[in-house]
Design an enzyme around this catalytic site. Structure first.
Site, PDB file in Angstrom:
ATOM      1  N   THR A  28     -37.303 -91.172  58.683  1.00 40.77           N
ATOM      2  CA  THR A  28     -35.978 -91.737  58.960  1.00 40.77           C
ATOM      3  C   THR A  28     -34.912 -90.734  58.544  1.00 40.77           C
ATOM      4  O   THR A  28     -35.090 -90.048  57.530  1.00 40.77           O
ATOM      5  CB  THR A  28     -35.816 -93.054  58.179  1.00 40.77           C
ATOM      6  OG1 THR A  28     -36.782 -93.993  58.671  1.00 40.77           O
ATOM      7  CG2 THR A  28     -34.421 -93.648  58.355  1.00 40.77           C
ATOM      8  N   GLY A  29     -33.848 -90.646  59.318  1.00 43.56           N
ATOM      9  CA  GLY A  29     -32.737 -89.769  58.936  1.00 43.56           C
ATOM     10  C   GLY A  29     -32.301 -88.867  60.072  1.00 43.56           C
ATOM     11  O   GLY A  29     -32.881 -88.876  61.157  1.00 43.56           O
ATOM     12  N   GLY A  84     -37.913 -86.484  56.432  1.00 36.90           N
ATOM     13  CA  GLY A  84     -36.907 -85.633  55.791  1.00 36.90           C
ATOM     14  C   GLY A  84     -36.923 -85.867  54.292  1.00 36.90           C
ATOM     15  O   GLY A  84     -37.797 -86.565  53.773  1.00 36.90           O
ATOM     16  N   ALA A  85     -35.957 -85.295  53.597  1.00 39.13           N
ATOM     17  CA  ALA A  85     -35.830 -85.519  52.145  1.00 39.13           C
ATOM     18  C   ALA A  85     -34.388 -85.254  51.726  1.00 39.13           C
ATOM     19  O   ALA A  85     -33.643 -84.573  52.427  1.00 39.13           O
ATOM     20  CB  ALA A  85     -36.775 -84.602  51.365  1.00 39.13           C
ATOM     21  N   ASP A  86     -34.019 -85.793  50.590  1.00 41.63           N
ATOM     22  CA  ASP A  86     -32.673 -85.542  50.061  1.00 41.63           C
ATOM     23  C   ASP A  86     -32.684 -84.377  49.071  1.00 41.63           C
ATOM     24  O   ASP A  86     -31.736 -83.614  49.000  1.00 41.63           O
ATOM     25  CB  ASP A  86     -32.136 -86.804  49.374  1.00 41.63           C
ATOM     26  CG  ASP A  86     -31.975 -87.929  50.380  1.00 41.63           C
ATOM     27  OD1 ASP A  86     -31.158 -87.767  51.311  1.00 41.63           O
ATOM     28  OD2 ASP A  86     -32.708 -88.931  50.276  1.00 41.63           O
ATOM     29  N   GLU A 105     -41.070 -95.666  54.091  1.00 43.39           N
ATOM     30  CA  GLU A 105     -41.413 -94.229  54.163  1.00 43.39           C
ATOM     31  C   GLU A 105     -42.545 -93.905  53.204  1.00 43.39           C
ATOM     32  O   GLU A 105     -43.486 -93.190  53.548  1.00 43.39           O
ATOM     33  CB  GLU A 105     -40.192 -93.372  53.807  1.00 43.39           C
ATOM     34  CG  GLU A 105     -39.107 -93.367  54.866  1.00 43.39           C
ATOM     35  CD  GLU A 105     -37.871 -92.621  54.403  1.00 43.39           C
ATOM     36  OE1 GLU A 105     -37.591 -92.619  53.187  1.00 43.39           O
ATOM     37  OE2 GLU A 105     -37.184 -92.035  55.253  1.00 43.39           O
ATOM     38  N   LYS A 123     -31.282 -78.717  50.835  1.00 40.76           N
ATOM     39  CA  LYS A 123     -32.081 -79.747  50.132  1.00 40.76           C
ATOM     40  C   LYS A 123     -32.903 -79.133  48.996  1.00 40.76           C
ATOM     41  O   LYS A 123     -33.446 -79.861  48.169  1.00 40.76           O
ATOM     42  CB  LYS A 123     -33.020 -80.435  51.128  1.00 40.76           C
ATOM     43  CG  LYS A 123     -32.345 -81.008  52.363  1.00 40.76           C
ATOM     44  CD  LYS A 123     -31.416 -82.141  52.013  1.00 40.76           C
ATOM     45  CE  LYS A 123     -30.770 -82.790  53.223  1.00 40.76           C
ATOM     46  NZ  LYS A 123     -31.687 -83.510  54.089  1.00 40.76           N
TER      47      LYS A 123
END
Ligand code: DER
Length: 225
Positions: A28-29, A84-86, A105, A123
């Protein structure tokens, strides 16, 4: 390259990982958005695979691209999940949940043989924590969790809102964003947080990512593993 172009670059490259007849977890993202667009055009050219979405938003985007969807309960294991990732630290430990889908997720990632993370260089961090850690909680008594975080970690957790209302996840939960700033031992913190009554899960993905594909402004990409 703009940040969007970098996201498109890594998404295009990651789309090659999806082979015929695979079962693939789709994250998601905004980075995975471009992956879904790329997979949509490959489905048009005859690629067949089953997508397990990690949010209603992702399910809708996949459906719009005529990507066949399957439910997590209908499969035993997934070949790969691409998300994805933050934040990503040097050990490939992650903070995720910026998009509010961390629970689904993490479940989809945990059911996958491999987890590929797509990211732009912003990131990558030396130490997790600058990005406020998302904590998924049930609405009942969420202020007790907030108090516990304050008392135990001296961290002021804030209830995530959307249009001035509490944000509600796909599964009817709230999100507390917790600005730890520096997380020394993420592998320990994730267990301690999930032991708090009322906490469903948190955005630390520990020892889950197998590979990270990073895109840079100069057009380079790099694979970390
Ligand atoms: O919410 C999430 O976990 C998303 O994957 C997020 O971490 C990455 O979103 P982005 O690709 O829009 O930065």
């Amino acid at each position: 390259l703009t940040q969007d172009e970098i996201k498109q670059l890594v998404a295009k490259q990651a789309a090659q990982l999806v082979q015929n007849n695979m079962t693939v977890g789709i994250g998601t993202g905004s980075t995975v958005y471009w992956l879904i667009m790329e997979l949509g055009s490959r489905v048009k050219q005859g690629l067949f695979f089953r997508a397990i979405p990690t949010s209603k938003k992702t399910a809708t985007l996949c459906a719009q691209q005529n990507i066949p969807l399957a439910a997590l309960n209908d499969v035993t294991a997934l070949d790969i999940t691409i998300d994805g990732a933050d934040e990503i630290d040097p050990n490939l430990q992650l903070i995720k949940g910026g998009g509010g889908a961390l629970l689904q997720e993490k479940m989809v990632a945990a059911a996958s043989r491999e987890l590929f993370i797509l990211a732009d260089e912003t990131k990558l961090v030396r130490q997790l924590g600058k990005f406020p850690l998302p904590l998924e909680v049930i609405p009942f008594g969420w202020k007790q969790v907030q108090r516990h975080i304050q008392a135990t970690y001296n961290v002021k957790a804030s209830l995530r809102t959307k249009d001035d209302q509490p944000f509600v996840s796909d599964h009817g939960h709230y999100i507390l964003d917790c600005p730890f700033n520096k997380i020394e031992h993420p592998g320990i913190l994730t267990y301690d947080l999930n032991a708090i009554p009322g906490v469903v899960d948190n955005g630390l993905f520990i020892n889950m990512a197998d590979m990270v594909l990073v895109g840079y402004a100069d057009g380079r990409t790099e694979t970390l593993q």
